[in-house]
Design a protein around this motif. Sequence first.
Motif, PDB file in Angstrom:
ATOM      1  N   LYS A 139       3.187  -0.224  -3.926  1.00 34.45           N
ATOM      2  CA  LYS A 139       2.208  -1.281  -4.190  1.00 34.45           C
ATOM      3  C   LYS A 139       1.043  -0.770  -5.029  1.00 34.45           C
ATOM      4  O   LYS A 139       0.481  -1.519  -5.841  1.00 34.45           O
ATOM      5  CB  LYS A 139       1.713  -1.891  -2.880  1.00 34.45           C
ATOM      6  CG  LYS A 139       0.818  -0.984  -2.033  1.00 34.45           C
ATOM      7  CD  LYS A 139       0.286  -1.712  -0.814  1.00 34.45           C
ATOM      8  CE  LYS A 139      -0.650  -0.820   0.009  1.00 34.45           C
ATOM      9  NZ  LYS A 139      -1.155  -1.500   1.220  1.00 34.45           N
ATOM     10  N   ASP A 143      -0.314  -2.406  -8.345  1.00 38.98           N
ATOM     11  CA  ASP A 143      -1.704  -2.877  -8.374  1.00 38.98           C
ATOM     12  C   ASP A 143      -2.435  -2.397  -9.620  1.00 38.98           C
ATOM     13  O   ASP A 143      -3.262  -3.123 -10.190  1.00 38.98           O
ATOM     14  CB  ASP A 143      -2.464  -2.386  -7.133  1.00 38.98           C
ATOM     15  CG  ASP A 143      -2.007  -3.067  -5.850  1.00 38.98           C
ATOM     16  OD1 ASP A 143      -1.315  -4.101  -5.945  1.00 38.98           O
ATOM     17  OD2 ASP A 143      -2.352  -2.557  -4.758  1.00 38.98           O
ATOM     18  N   ASN A 163       3.349  -5.925  -4.543  1.00 37.12           N
ATOM     19  CA  ASN A 163       2.001  -5.350  -4.675  1.00 37.12           C
ATOM     20  C   ASN A 163       1.092  -5.945  -3.608  1.00 37.12           C
ATOM     21  O   ASN A 163       1.500  -6.766  -2.774  1.00 37.12           O
ATOM     22  CB  ASN A 163       1.468  -5.530  -6.094  1.00 37.12           C
ATOM     23  CG  ASN A 163       1.046  -6.962  -6.414  1.00 37.12           C
ATOM     24  OD1 ASN A 163       1.364  -7.900  -5.669  1.00 37.12           O
ATOM     25  ND2 ASN A 163       0.323  -7.141  -7.521  1.00 37.12           N
ATOM     26  N   SER A 164      -0.177  -5.532  -3.620  1.00 34.09           N
ATOM     27  CA  SER A 164      -1.103  -5.929  -2.551  1.00 34.09           C
ATOM     28  C   SER A 164      -1.318  -7.431  -2.503  1.00 34.09           C
ATOM     29  O   SER A 164      -1.402  -8.017  -1.411  1.00 34.09           O
ATOM     30  CB  SER A 164      -2.439  -5.210  -2.730  1.00 34.09           C
ATOM     31  OG  SER A 164      -2.286  -3.818  -2.544  1.00 34.09           O
ATOM     32  N   GLY A 195       4.564  -1.550   0.552  1.00 42.40           N
ATOM     33  CA  GLY A 195       5.079  -2.581  -0.349  1.00 42.40           C
ATOM     34  C   GLY A 195       6.585  -2.633  -0.388  1.00 42.40           C
ATOM     35  O   GLY A 195       7.163  -3.560  -0.950  1.00 42.40           O
TER      36      GLY A 195
END
Length: 547
Positions: A139, A143, A163-164, A195
């Motif tokens: 992640k 990001d 991702n976040s 993730g």
Amino acid sequence: MSRRPLPYPELILYNGKIRTFANQNPSCEALACSGSRIVATGKSDDVRRFAGPETRMIDLQGRTAIPGLTDTHVHLSEKGTAEMELVDCRDFYVEVHSVADILQRLANAAATAPRGSWLIAHGSPMQDFRIADHRFPDKHDLDRVCPDNPVTISFGAHVTIANSLALAAAKITRDTPDPAGGHIKHDSQTGEPTGELHERAQLIVKKVAPEFNYLQLKDGIVFALNQCLERGVTTVHDIVRYAEPVRAYQEIYKEGRMHARVSILPRVIESMIESKSLTELGLITGFGNEWLRIGGVKMSIDGGITGRNACFHEPYENDEHNHGIIRIQQDELNHTVQVCHDAGLRCCVHAIGDKAFDMALDAYENAIEHSPRKDHRHRIEHMGNWLATPKLMQRMVRSGIVAIPNIAFAYYIGDAILDCVGERRLTKAFPFRTLLKNNVIIAGGSDSPGYWPVDPLRDIACAASRKMRWGEVWIPEERITVAEAFAMHTTTAAWVGFEERDKGTLEVGKLADIVVLADDPFAIEPEKIKDLKVELTLVGGEIKYQA
């Protein structure tokens, strides 16, 4: 010469080397088609005499014609639109050699995407084994290049990285428990999700990600079917998990845009379709017509090998606590198989690890014992890839279970599978010679598209030569003949589809599904079959693809 009475045929192919794959008259020079069927075969001069003023004549000029090919295991309706719409990070399709290459492709997509819109990408299975970093992105990587967009990237069907922003949208936190049959990977130091989502855990984020609209779905199916025709595929067995693809296929057929034939395999667990949806309507295998029909039902016992989630009795190499994931417990499996078996629905059970093989056979044996039925043609998807022990083969033959192995796995990712499963368990990987010797029925399925293209010619070449994309001639003693390899996608595949009266050979009365190749696959080195050019694909006597 074989023929049936007719006024005039609509089409005649002549002056060719037509390999009929029939036991009697395995070859001829010409054939005539009328009303979607073959109405005459024989020598060119004899067949040409049936031509009328409006008969279309095609001079094959010595080229080879064969029956249309079948792929018995695809995810076409789900992946067709993806081929058109997703960010492509697959190393089997594009130049991607590192995590940085993946991130660059995502960054390029983000540069033109509206802030806050989802970016959905796909990579290839086991891509972490082949790229320079020997890992998936996490992640934090996603990001950095896509801070303003939720992002997911799937690597095959069994692993997704989010991702976040995507994790937040799915409400996945450090406290989110693993769903049954799935796994959320956590950082060993912080406890935060990395993730990486496996199997059913992927569904958590997929539920909040936008789906393709219905028109995109239909166009994607048409696109993918046309890609099949380019490699001589005239029939596919397509696995579906919700109603929209089933409806889409029906509409595409009515609109005249269905140019290849489809047997639908509805998934009845981990699906929007339940077995009772079919049984309460009284639908059985074979319901439909020559173009679109129900081929059976699908369910998956364990995870996929590409996510190291297939369930084995022994753990994965260098991962002593990982035996894989069971997605369906034995009691649920037994019940579902019994209900479908009793209702006249053929079952296609996904089992990749040897523990899952045993569970599948236990369920089948239980159903057959309670309700004996000879011609069920139940299948185990992926059986025949490895660990085909004498006991397992005996159980398969005794109960009449069909194996659907996937030689494309060996061709593309055999080296990665060796790394995670170990050489000892793969001493007899993809043992097609052994399976045939022990009377196990095998038909070819690619598990395409998405992973790799639908291409039986590639799979036939691999089965007959054992030459892999990664360079090795792997277990050459398990080679099968070119004829046996073609049977997996013609005569045997037709039988597996309950369509042996209509397909598989080029004989009078059968459907005129025909492929014209640039060269004779029986006259060249087996490994070169994968490079053969398909010049014409005819379905029902009509040209649906021309190079």
